[in-house]
Design a protein around this motif. Structure first.
Motif, mmCIF file in Angstrom:
data_model
loop_
_atom_site.group_PDB
_atom_site.id
_atom_site.type_symbol
_atom_site.label_atom_id
_atom_site.label_comp_id
_atom_site.label_asym_id
_atom_site.label_seq_id
_atom_site.Cartn_x
_atom_site.Cartn_y
_atom_site.Cartn_z
ATOM 1 N N THR A 7 0.833 -1.191 0.000
ATOM 2 C CA THR A 7 0.000 0.000 0.000
ATOM 3 C C THR A 7 0.873 1.249 0.000
ATOM 4 O OG1 THR A 7 -0.128 0.213 2.391
ATOM 5 C CG2 THR A 7 -1.801 -1.202 1.322
ATOM 6 N N LEU A 8 0.294 2.349 -0.357
ATOM 7 C CA LEU A 8 0.998 3.619 -0.374
ATOM 8 C C LEU A 8 1.562 3.951 1.007
ATOM 9 C CD1 LEU A 8 1.798 6.057 -2.095
ATOM 10 C CD2 LEU A 8 -0.441 7.044 -1.586
ATOM 11 N N ALA A 9 0.758 3.778 2.032
ATOM 12 C CA ALA A 9 1.209 4.061 3.400
ATOM 13 C C ALA A 9 2.381 3.155 3.791
ATOM 14 C CB ALA A 9 0.062 3.902 4.387
ATOM 15 N N GLU A 10 2.311 1.885 3.431
ATOM 16 C CA GLU A 10 3.402 0.961 3.748
ATOM 17 C C GLU A 10 4.689 1.340 3.024
ATOM 18 O OE1 GLU A 10 1.113 -3.252 4.632
ATOM 19 O OE2 GLU A 10 1.745 -2.802 2.594
ATOM 20 N N VAL A 11 4.589 1.700 1.769
ATOM 21 C CA VAL A 11 5.773 2.055 0.986
ATOM 22 C C VAL A 11 6.421 3.313 1.567
ATOM 23 C CG1 VAL A 11 6.574 2.843 -1.283
ATOM 24 C CG2 VAL A 11 5.013 0.888 -1.098
ATOM 25 N N ILE A 12 5.612 4.307 1.895
ATOM 26 C CA ILE A 12 6.155 5.531 2.475
ATOM 27 C C ILE A 12 6.757 5.247 3.846
ATOM 28 C CG2 ILE A 12 5.521 7.790 3.410
ATOM 29 C CD1 ILE A 12 3.713 8.127 0.945
ATOM 30 N N ALA A 13 6.100 4.418 4.649
ATOM 31 C CA ALA A 13 6.647 4.061 5.957
ATOM 32 C C ALA A 13 7.968 3.307 5.802
ATOM 33 C CB ALA A 13 5.641 3.222 6.746
ATOM 34 N N PHE A 14 8.040 2.411 4.835
ATOM 35 C CA PHE A 14 9.281 1.666 4.589
ATOM 36 C C PHE A 14 10.407 2.613 4.194
ATOM 37 C CE2 PHE A 14 12.155 -0.366 1.550
ATOM 38 C CZ PHE A 14 12.707 -1.341 2.360
ATOM 39 N N LEU A 15 10.145 3.495 3.242
ATOM 40 C CA LEU A 15 11.177 4.434 2.796
ATOM 41 C C LEU A 15 11.610 5.364 3.929
ATOM 42 C CD1 LEU A 15 9.748 5.349 -0.706
ATOM 43 C CD2 LEU A 15 11.810 4.003 -0.237
ATOM 44 N N SER A 16 10.649 5.824 4.718
ATOM 45 C CA SER A 16 10.964 6.692 5.848
ATOM 46 C C SER A 16 11.805 5.948 6.882
ATOM 47 C CB SER A 16 9.686 7.219 6.497
ATOM 48 O OG SER A 16 8.957 8.005 5.588
ATOM 49 N N PRO A 37 16.269 6.645 -1.355
ATOM 50 C CA PRO A 37 15.197 6.916 -0.378
ATOM 51 C C PRO A 37 15.113 8.398 -0.019
ATOM 52 C CG PRO A 37 16.381 4.957 0.255
ATOM 53 C CD PRO A 37 17.162 5.588 -0.861
ATOM 54 N N ARG A 38 16.256 9.031 0.233
ATOM 55 C CA ARG A 38 16.259 10.447 0.599
ATOM 56 C C ARG A 38 15.790 11.305 -0.575
ATOM 57 N NH1 ARG A 38 14.620 13.908 3.424
ATOM 58 N NH2 ARG A 38 14.603 12.126 4.780
ATOM 59 N N LEU A 39 16.235 11.008 -1.775
ATOM 60 C CA LEU A 39 15.808 11.785 -2.941
ATOM 61 C C LEU A 39 14.301 11.653 -3.174
ATOM 62 C CD1 LEU A 39 18.778 11.035 -5.349
ATOM 63 C CD2 LEU A 39 18.332 13.158 -4.099
ATOM 64 N N LEU A 40 13.770 10.463 -2.973
ATOM 65 C CA LEU A 40 12.330 10.258 -3.137
ATOM 66 C C LEU A 40 11.557 10.985 -2.039
ATOM 67 C CD1 LEU A 40 10.037 8.987 -4.710
ATOM 68 C CD2 LEU A 40 10.435 6.865 -3.487
ATOM 69 N N LEU A 41 12.043 10.919 -0.803
ATOM 70 C CA LEU A 41 11.379 11.633 0.287
ATOM 71 C C LEU A 41 11.481 13.140 0.075
ATOM 72 C CD1 LEU A 41 12.515 9.424 3.307
ATOM 73 C CD2 LEU A 41 10.300 9.414 2.156
ATOM 74 N N ASN A 42 12.601 13.615 -0.442
ATOM 75 C CA ASN A 42 12.733 15.044 -0.764
ATOM 76 C C ASN A 42 11.727 15.454 -1.837
ATOM 77 O OD1 ASN A 42 14.802 15.362 1.075
ATOM 78 N ND2 ASN A 42 16.429 15.337 -0.462
ATOM 79 N N GLU A 70 -4.164 4.909 -5.346
ATOM 80 C CA GLU A 70 -2.882 4.465 -4.784
ATOM 81 C C GLU A 70 -1.980 3.888 -5.871
ATOM 82 O OE1 GLU A 70 -2.498 2.171 -1.268
ATOM 83 O OE2 GLU A 70 -3.850 3.453 -0.119
ATOM 84 N N ASP A 71 -2.557 3.105 -6.769
ATOM 85 C CA ASP A 71 -1.744 2.513 -7.834
ATOM 86 C C ASP A 71 -1.087 3.589 -8.695
ATOM 87 O OD1 ASP A 71 -2.268 -0.072 -7.016
ATOM 88 O OD2 ASP A 71 -3.900 -0.370 -8.448
ATOM 89 N N ALA A 72 -1.836 4.631 -9.038
ATOM 90 C CA ALA A 72 -1.278 5.710 -9.847
ATOM 91 C C ALA A 72 -0.217 6.496 -9.067
ATOM 92 C CB ALA A 72 -2.387 6.641 -10.325
ATOM 93 N N ALA A 73 -0.460 6.696 -7.773
ATOM 94 C CA ALA A 73 0.519 7.386 -6.931
ATOM 95 C C ALA A 73 1.805 6.576 -6.809
ATOM 96 C CB ALA A 73 -0.074 7.667 -5.554
ATOM 97 N N LEU A 74 1.670 5.279 -6.599
ATOM 98 C CA LEU A 74 2.847 4.409 -6.528
ATOM 99 C C LEU A 74 3.589 4.394 -7.861
ATOM 100 C CD1 LEU A 74 1.350 1.495 -4.430
ATOM 101 C CD2 LEU A 74 3.226 3.013 -3.722
ATOM 102 N N ALA A 75 2.849 4.405 -8.951
ATOM 103 C CA ALA A 75 3.482 4.446 -10.273
ATOM 104 C C ALA A 75 4.255 5.751 -10.457
ATOM 105 C CB ALA A 75 2.427 4.279 -11.370
ATOM 106 N N ALA A 76 3.716 6.858 -9.958
ATOM 107 C CA ALA A 76 4.415 8.145 -10.041
ATOM 108 C C ALA A 76 5.695 8.110 -9.220
ATOM 109 C CB ALA A 76 3.507 9.274 -9.574
ATOM 110 N N MET A 77 5.651 7.487 -8.040
ATOM 111 C CA MET A 77 6.852 7.349 -7.218
ATOM 112 C C MET A 77 7.885 6.479 -7.925
ATOM 113 S SD MET A 77 5.050 7.009 -3.465
ATOM 114 C CE MET A 77 6.571 6.612 -2.617
ATOM 115 N N GLN A 78 7.423 5.402 -8.542
ATOM 116 C CA GLN A 78 8.340 4.526 -9.291
ATOM 117 C C GLN A 78 8.942 5.279 -10.474
ATOM 118 O OE1 GLN A 78 5.515 1.360 -9.985
ATOM 119 N NE2 GLN A 78 6.623 0.001 -8.588
#
Length: 98
Positions: A7-16, A37-42, A70-78
């Motif tokens: 999930t989006l929340a899990e991926v963000i929690a993992f990266l954080s 991870p830092r560049l994505l969080l930035n 969520e799928d589109a948001a995760l795709a944007a992060m990818q």
């Protein structure tokens, strides 16, 4: 791949968490600012944080507002992660066998 449900929340929690652990291991932060991870969080912070709020409090609502699902948001992060230069995270690469 590294979360239970992806999930989006899990991926963000993992990266954080990954970023926090890296910063804890290297408190001087000499090698952390140019890792994915830092560049994505930035990127999340620059795109979705609102003045006067905690950086991460708006990431998920902002992503869902812009990308709708969520799928589109995760795709944007990818897509953002894939746009990073190839030398990012090179120190984590597995060296070829000789």
């Amino acid at each position: 791949m590294w979360t239970a449900g992806g999930t989006l929340a899990e991926v963000i929690a993992f990266l954080s968490g990954l970023d926090y652990a890296a910063r804890f291991a290297d408190p001087e932060g000499e090698t952390l600012d140019d890792e994915s991870p830092r560049l994505l969080l930035n990127w999340l912070t620059s795109e979705f944080s609102l003045p006067g709020t905690a950086a991460n409090s708006n990431w998920i609502p902002g992503l869902l507002n812009r990308y709708a699902t969520e799928d589109a948001a995760l795709a944007a992060m990818q897509e953002f992660a894939a746009s990073l230069p190839p030398e990012v995270d090179k120190r984590f690469a597995i060296p070829p066998r000789e």
